[in-house]
Motif scaffolding. Sequence first.
Motif, short mmCIF file in Angstrom:
data_model
loop_
_atom_site.label_atom_id
_atom_site.label_comp_id
_atom_site.label_asym_id
_atom_site.label_seq_id
_atom_site.Cartn_x
_atom_site.Cartn_y
_atom_site.Cartn_z
N THR A 1 -3.59 4.28 4.45
CA THR A 1 -3.39 2.83 4.29
C THR A 1 -2.51 2.26 5.39
N GLU B 1 0.82 -1.22 0.00
CA GLU B 1 0.00 0.00 0.00
C GLU B 1 0.85 1.26 0.00
N PHE C 1 -3.51 0.83 -6.82
CA PHE C 1 -2.59 1.65 -6.03
C PHE C 1 -1.55 2.37 -6.89
#
Length: 200
Positions: A168, A29, A150
């Motif tokens: 995140t 992330e 992402f």
Amino acid sequence: MFGIVDRLGSAGVGLLILLENLVPPVPSEVVLPLAGFRASTGTLNLVTVWPAATAGSVVGALLLYGLGAWLGYDRLHDLSRRRWFVLFGRRDLERGKRLFDDHGSKLVLLGRMVPFVRSVVSVPAGVAGMPLGRFALLTAIGSGIWNALFLGLGWWLGQRWEIVEAWTGPVGVVVTMAALAGLGWLMVRRLRSPVPASER
């Protein structure tokens, strides 16, 4: 992390994503938005970084799948009968196998898009003996969607990619803590439960 991405380029992103499968605290992330940001500045090329990240995901997942296949259902079944093996009992293993037999494809596909779960879901797939081709395909699809999302966020946010990291990061911590709490609960339940005659 900036240094690895800048020095190794797309291959470095793929390596970090591979490591994320094996060492969950390496957060995709964060890696992926950073790579998307670097692509927006011209340092990386999305045409190469997306397949590199997805290949890293698949290779890491295959390593864990291999671990599950090596352990196998029979070996885990024997372990589950031992009182000292505190992770799960025979009934838990059989229940999990039925769940994976019925919904394994969905678990692998959707699990690739859930923090922490994306790493561990490969092991039961190997234990259950999911066909390797199907597992690799579902992993590639789920990972490809996750990676594209992402990378796209990093590209779209540009130099504000830290916004993604800000939300995140805590989400990843919460998911990891919940998984550890669930593991602890399983261990406590196993230790406190009476030993069935079939497991003695």
